[in-house]
Scaffold this motif. Structure first.
Motif, PDB file in Angstrom:
ATOM      1  N   PHE A 262       1.089  -1.528   0.110  1.00  0.00           N
ATOM      2  CA  PHE A 262       0.019  -0.440  -0.079  1.00  0.00           C
ATOM      3  C   PHE A 262       1.024   1.439   0.087  1.00  0.00           C
ATOM      4  N   ILE A 263       2.068   1.546   0.797  1.00  0.00           N
ATOM      5  CA  ILE A 263       2.519   2.224   0.975  1.00  0.00           C
ATOM      6  C   ILE A 263       3.660   2.289  -0.240  1.00  0.00           C
ATOM      7  N   ARG A 264       3.753   1.301  -1.096  1.00  0.00           N
ATOM      8  CA  ARG A 264       5.082   1.240  -1.990  1.00  0.00           C
ATOM      9  C   ARG A 264       4.428   2.191  -3.248  1.00  0.00           C
ATOM     10  N   ILE A 265       3.153   1.834  -3.168  1.00  0.00           N
ATOM     11  CA  ILE A 265       2.039   2.064  -4.469  1.00  0.00           C
ATOM     12  C   ILE A 265       1.621   3.989  -4.325  1.00  0.00           C
ATOM     13  N   PHE A 266       1.519   4.074  -3.425  1.00  0.00           N
ATOM     14  CA  PHE A 266       1.253   5.819  -3.003  1.00  0.00           C
ATOM     15  C   PHE A 266       2.860   6.748  -2.941  1.00  0.00           C
ATOM     16  N   LEU A 267       3.910   6.206  -2.548  1.00  0.00           N
ATOM     17  CA  LEU A 267       4.920   6.934  -3.555  1.00  0.00           C
ATOM     18  C   LEU A 267       5.401   6.602  -3.727  1.00  0.00           C
TER      19      LEU A 267
END
Length: 282
Positions: A145-150
Protein backbone atom coordinates in the motif's frame (compact mmCIF):
# COMPACT_ATOMS: atom_id res chain seq x y z
CA UNK A 1 14.97 33.50 -1.26
CA UNK A 2 12.03 33.14 1.05
CA UNK A 3 11.16 29.84 2.58
CA UNK A 4 8.63 27.63 0.88
CA UNK A 5 6.41 27.88 3.95
CA UNK A 6 5.93 31.62 3.33
CA UNK A 7 5.27 31.42 -0.40
CA UNK A 8 2.37 33.83 -1.12
CA UNK A 9 1.82 32.36 -4.58
CA UNK A 10 1.32 28.91 -3.09
CA UNK A 11 -1.10 30.18 -0.46
CA UNK A 12 -3.10 32.14 -3.02
CA UNK A 13 -3.36 29.19 -5.39
CA UNK A 14 -4.39 26.83 -2.58
CA UNK A 15 -7.12 29.20 -1.43
CA UNK A 16 -8.48 29.67 -4.94
CA UNK A 17 -8.39 25.94 -5.71
CA UNK A 18 -9.88 24.65 -2.47
CA UNK A 19 -12.58 27.32 -2.29
CA UNK A 20 -13.97 26.29 -5.66
CA UNK A 21 -17.08 24.11 -5.71
CA UNK A 22 -15.81 22.50 -8.90
CA UNK A 23 -12.91 20.96 -7.03
CA UNK A 24 -15.10 19.38 -4.40
CA UNK A 25 -17.67 18.28 -6.97
CA UNK A 26 -14.92 16.52 -8.89
CA UNK A 27 -13.75 14.88 -5.68
CA UNK A 28 -17.30 13.79 -4.86
CA UNK A 29 -17.84 12.13 -8.23
CA UNK A 30 -14.43 10.44 -8.04
CA UNK A 31 -15.18 8.96 -4.62
CA UNK A 32 -18.64 7.87 -5.74
CA UNK A 33 -17.12 6.14 -8.77
CA UNK A 34 -14.58 4.37 -6.55
CA UNK A 35 -17.29 3.24 -4.12
CA UNK A 36 -19.47 1.93 -6.93
CA UNK A 37 -16.53 0.06 -8.41
CA UNK A 38 -15.36 -1.47 -5.11
CA UNK A 39 -18.75 -2.57 -3.79
CA UNK A 40 -19.88 -3.62 -7.25
CA UNK A 41 -16.79 -5.80 -7.65
CA UNK A 42 -17.30 -7.37 -4.22
CA UNK A 43 -20.98 -8.04 -4.90
CA UNK A 44 -20.34 -9.56 -8.34
CA UNK A 45 -17.47 -11.74 -7.08
CA UNK A 46 -19.48 -13.09 -4.15
CA UNK A 47 -22.52 -13.68 -6.37
CA UNK A 48 -20.59 -15.50 -9.10
CA UNK A 49 -18.59 -17.65 -6.67
CA UNK A 50 -21.72 -18.56 -4.72
CA UNK A 51 -19.98 -17.95 -1.40
CA UNK A 52 -20.64 -15.54 1.43
CA UNK A 53 -17.01 -14.46 1.85
CA UNK A 54 -14.37 -12.61 -0.13
CA UNK A 55 -11.11 -14.49 -0.79
CA UNK A 56 -7.69 -12.85 -0.24
CA UNK A 57 -6.73 -13.58 -3.86
CA UNK A 58 -9.80 -11.68 -5.03
CA UNK A 59 -8.87 -8.85 -2.67
CA UNK A 60 -5.48 -8.61 -4.36
CA UNK A 61 -7.15 -8.34 -7.77
CA UNK A 62 -9.30 -5.51 -6.41
CA UNK A 63 -6.18 -3.82 -5.04
CA UNK A 64 -4.50 -4.10 -8.45
CA UNK A 65 -7.50 -2.56 -10.23
CA UNK A 66 -7.66 0.31 -7.74
CA UNK A 67 -3.93 0.92 -8.11
CA UNK A 68 -4.25 1.28 -11.87
CA UNK A 69 -7.29 3.54 -11.41
CA UNK A 70 -5.18 5.81 -9.20
CA UNK A 71 -2.35 5.67 -11.75
CA UNK A 72 -4.74 6.68 -14.53
CA UNK A 73 -6.08 9.50 -12.36
CA UNK A 74 -2.58 10.88 -11.87
CA UNK A 75 -1.50 10.46 -15.49
CA UNK A 76 -4.56 12.16 -16.98
CA UNK A 77 -5.23 14.79 -14.31
CA UNK A 78 -1.76 16.11 -13.49
CA UNK A 79 -1.09 17.46 -17.02
CA UNK A 80 -4.50 19.14 -17.13
CA UNK A 81 -3.93 20.87 -13.80
CA UNK A 82 -0.42 22.14 -14.52
CA UNK A 83 -0.28 22.71 -18.29
CA UNK A 84 -2.14 26.02 -18.00
CA UNK A 85 -0.68 27.43 -14.81
CA UNK A 86 1.59 30.02 -16.45
CA UNK A 87 0.10 30.24 -19.94
CA UNK A 88 -3.34 31.07 -18.51
CA UNK A 89 -1.80 33.93 -16.53
CA UNK A 90 -0.19 35.16 -19.75
CA UNK A 91 -3.47 34.91 -21.67
CA UNK A 92 -5.32 36.85 -18.96
CA UNK A 93 -2.47 39.41 -19.00
CA UNK A 94 -1.92 38.99 -15.26
CA UNK A 95 1.55 37.47 -15.53
CA UNK A 96 3.38 40.84 -15.84
CA UNK A 97 1.65 41.99 -12.65
CA UNK A 98 2.73 38.80 -10.89
CA UNK A 99 6.31 39.29 -12.06
CA UNK A 100 6.44 42.85 -10.70
CA UNK A 101 5.98 41.57 -7.15
CA UNK A 102 8.87 40.64 -4.89
CA UNK A 103 8.39 36.93 -5.59
CA UNK A 104 11.24 35.15 -7.33
CA UNK A 105 10.76 33.00 -10.39
CA UNK A 106 11.31 29.88 -8.29
CA UNK A 107 8.59 30.90 -5.83
CA UNK A 108 6.13 31.49 -8.66
CA UNK A 109 6.87 28.19 -10.39
CA UNK A 110 6.97 26.16 -7.18
CA UNK A 111 3.78 27.79 -5.91
CA UNK A 112 1.90 26.96 -9.10
CA UNK A 113 3.27 23.42 -9.16
CA UNK A 114 2.77 22.58 -5.49
CA UNK A 115 -0.81 23.88 -5.44
CA UNK A 116 -1.74 21.46 -8.23
CA UNK A 117 0.21 18.64 -6.58
CA UNK A 118 -1.49 19.35 -3.25
CA UNK A 119 -4.94 19.12 -4.83
CA UNK A 120 -4.18 15.78 -6.47
CA UNK A 121 -2.63 14.46 -3.27
CA UNK A 122 -5.75 15.52 -1.41
CA UNK A 123 -7.84 13.71 -4.01
CA UNK A 124 -5.76 10.54 -3.61
CA UNK A 125 -5.82 10.73 0.19
CA UNK A 126 -9.58 11.25 0.15
CA UNK A 127 -9.92 7.89 -1.58
CA UNK A 128 -7.75 6.05 0.95
CA UNK A 129 -10.67 4.93 3.16
CA UNK A 130 -12.25 3.26 0.15
CA UNK A 131 -8.86 2.02 -1.03
CA UNK A 132 -8.05 0.50 2.39
CA UNK A 133 -11.12 -1.74 2.33
CA UNK A 134 -8.90 -4.39 0.76
CA UNK A 135 -7.17 -4.81 4.15
CA UNK A 136 -10.41 -6.16 5.62
CA UNK A 137 -10.17 -9.24 3.41
CA UNK A 138 -6.42 -9.91 3.61
CA UNK A 139 -3.95 -10.65 0.84
CA UNK A 140 -2.38 -7.16 0.92
CA UNK A 141 0.52 -6.01 3.07
CA UNK A 142 0.85 -2.42 4.33
CA UNK A 143 4.18 -2.15 2.48
CA UNK A 144 2.42 -2.77 -0.86
CA UNK A 145 0.00 0.00 0.00
CA UNK A 146 2.74 2.48 1.00
CA UNK A 147 4.95 1.63 -1.99
CA UNK A 148 2.16 2.29 -4.50
CA UNK A 149 1.42 5.71 -3.01
CA UNK A 150 5.08 6.71 -2.84
CA UNK A 151 5.54 6.04 -6.55
CA UNK A 152 2.24 7.75 -7.34
CA UNK A 153 3.69 10.85 -5.70
CA UNK A 154 6.86 10.57 -7.83
CA UNK A 155 4.78 10.27 -11.00
CA UNK A 156 2.54 13.14 -9.96
CA UNK A 157 5.48 15.44 -9.26
CA UNK A 158 7.26 14.51 -12.50
CA UNK A 159 4.32 15.02 -14.86
CA UNK A 160 3.25 18.11 -12.95
CA UNK A 161 6.71 19.59 -13.49
CA UNK A 162 6.55 18.75 -17.19
CA UNK A 163 3.19 20.52 -17.41
CA UNK A 164 4.52 23.65 -15.72
CA UNK A 165 7.57 23.62 -18.00
CA UNK A 166 5.46 23.50 -21.18
CA UNK A 167 3.11 26.13 -19.73
CA UNK A 168 6.11 28.42 -19.29
CA UNK A 169 7.66 27.73 -22.71
CA UNK A 170 4.41 27.87 -24.73
CA UNK A 171 2.14 30.90 -24.70
CA UNK A 172 -1.12 29.13 -25.60
CA UNK A 173 -2.77 26.92 -22.99
CA UNK A 174 -4.26 24.56 -25.56
CA UNK A 175 -0.88 23.96 -27.22
CA UNK A 176 0.73 23.52 -23.81
CA UNK A 177 -1.82 20.88 -22.84
CA UNK A 178 -1.32 19.04 -26.14
CA UNK A 179 2.45 18.98 -25.59
CA UNK A 180 2.06 17.82 -21.98
CA UNK A 181 -0.45 15.09 -22.77
CA UNK A 182 1.68 14.01 -25.73
CA UNK A 183 4.69 13.62 -23.43
CA UNK A 184 2.57 11.71 -20.94
CA UNK A 185 1.27 9.33 -23.61
CA UNK A 186 4.78 8.78 -24.95
CA UNK A 187 6.22 7.93 -21.53
CA UNK A 188 3.29 5.79 -20.39
CA UNK A 189 2.13 4.10 -23.63
CA UNK A 190 4.67 4.45 -26.44
CA UNK A 191 7.56 3.27 -24.26
CA UNK A 192 5.61 0.07 -23.58
CA UNK A 193 5.21 -0.62 -27.32
CA UNK A 194 8.87 0.23 -27.93
CA UNK A 195 9.86 -2.20 -25.18
CA UNK A 196 7.88 -5.01 -26.80
CA UNK A 197 9.32 -4.23 -30.24
CA UNK A 198 12.86 -4.05 -28.84
CA UNK A 199 12.48 -7.45 -27.18
CA UNK A 200 11.07 -9.01 -30.35
CA UNK A 201 13.94 -7.64 -32.44
CA UNK A 202 16.41 -8.92 -29.87
CA UNK A 203 14.97 -12.44 -30.04
CA UNK A 204 14.95 -12.38 -33.85
CA UNK A 205 18.57 -11.20 -34.08
CA UNK A 206 19.84 -13.51 -31.37
CA UNK A 207 22.01 -16.27 -32.84
CA UNK A 208 23.26 -19.42 -31.16
CA UNK A 209 23.77 -19.43 -27.43
CA UNK A 210 25.25 -15.93 -27.20
CA UNK A 211 23.03 -13.81 -24.96
CA UNK A 212 23.62 -10.07 -24.91
CA UNK A 213 21.92 -7.72 -22.45
CA UNK A 214 19.43 -5.23 -23.85
CA UNK A 215 20.06 -2.00 -22.00
CA UNK A 216 17.64 -0.10 -24.23
CA UNK A 217 14.86 -2.55 -23.46
CA UNK A 218 15.57 -2.35 -19.74
CA UNK A 219 15.56 1.45 -19.88
CA UNK A 220 12.21 1.50 -21.69
CA UNK A 221 10.73 -0.86 -19.12
CA UNK A 222 12.14 1.21 -16.25
CA UNK A 223 10.55 4.49 -17.35
CA UNK A 224 7.11 3.03 -18.08
CA UNK A 225 4.71 3.56 -15.13
CA UNK A 226 2.50 0.63 -16.17
CA UNK A 227 5.40 -1.83 -16.18
CA UNK A 228 6.59 -0.51 -12.82
CA UNK A 229 3.17 -0.97 -11.21
CA UNK A 230 2.88 -4.44 -12.74
CA UNK A 231 6.24 -5.36 -11.18
CA UNK A 232 4.98 -4.18 -7.78
CA UNK A 233 1.72 -6.09 -8.05
CA UNK A 234 3.29 -9.23 -9.48
CA UNK A 235 6.91 -10.15 -8.70
CA UNK A 236 6.87 -12.44 -11.73
CA UNK A 237 6.73 -9.40 -14.01
CA UNK A 238 9.95 -8.06 -12.52
CA UNK A 239 11.65 -11.40 -13.06
CA UNK A 240 10.30 -11.59 -16.61
CA UNK A 241 11.74 -8.16 -17.46
CA UNK A 242 15.15 -9.11 -16.06
CA UNK A 243 15.03 -12.42 -17.92
CA UNK A 244 14.13 -10.78 -21.23
CA UNK A 245 16.63 -7.92 -20.98
CA UNK A 246 19.38 -9.88 -19.19
CA UNK A 247 20.03 -6.81 -17.05
CA UNK A 248 20.11 -7.43 -13.30
CA UNK A 249 19.12 -3.97 -12.14
CA UNK A 250 15.87 -3.10 -10.29
CA UNK A 251 13.58 -1.16 -12.57
CA UNK A 252 12.24 0.90 -9.67
CA UNK A 253 15.69 2.43 -9.15
CA UNK A 254 15.90 3.36 -12.82
CA UNK A 255 12.39 4.81 -12.55
CA UNK A 256 13.33 7.01 -9.60
CA UNK A 257 16.53 8.21 -11.24
CA UNK A 258 14.87 9.03 -14.57
CA UNK A 259 11.83 10.85 -13.23
CA UNK A 260 13.87 12.57 -10.51
CA UNK A 261 16.14 14.04 -13.19
CA UNK A 262 13.14 14.92 -15.37
CA UNK A 263 11.49 16.76 -12.46
CA UNK A 264 14.61 18.79 -11.63
CA UNK A 265 15.32 19.69 -15.27
CA UNK A 266 11.69 20.69 -15.95
CA UNK A 267 11.57 22.96 -12.89
CA UNK A 268 14.93 24.56 -13.72
CA UNK A 269 13.85 25.25 -17.32
CA UNK A 270 10.55 26.75 -16.14
CA UNK A 271 12.32 28.99 -13.63
CA UNK A 272 14.92 30.12 -16.17
CA UNK A 273 12.47 30.81 -18.99
CA UNK A 274 9.67 32.45 -17.00
CA UNK A 275 10.91 36.04 -17.30
CA UNK A 276 12.71 35.53 -20.61
CA UNK A 277 9.47 34.78 -22.46
CA UNK A 278 7.82 37.78 -20.87
CA UNK A 279 10.55 40.10 -22.16
CA UNK A 280 10.24 38.67 -25.63
CA UNK A 281 6.49 39.15 -25.57
CA UNK A 282 6.96 42.82 -24.80
Amino acid sequence: MKLMGTNPVLFKELKLRFRSFKSFNGMLFFLLAMCVFVFGYIFMTVTVSGTSYFRPSESFVLFAFLSYIQLGLVLFTAPGLTAGTISSEREKQTLPILLTTSQSSFQIISGKLLSSVAFLLFLILAGMPVYSLVFLFGGISPWDFIRIFLFLFVILLAFGSIGVMFSTLIRKTVVSMIATYGTMLFLSVVTGFLFIITMQMKMMNQTGTVVTPSYIGHFLASINPGVLFASFLSPGVRGMVEEMTKVDFPIWIGFLLFYGVITIIAILIAVKKLRVNTKRQK
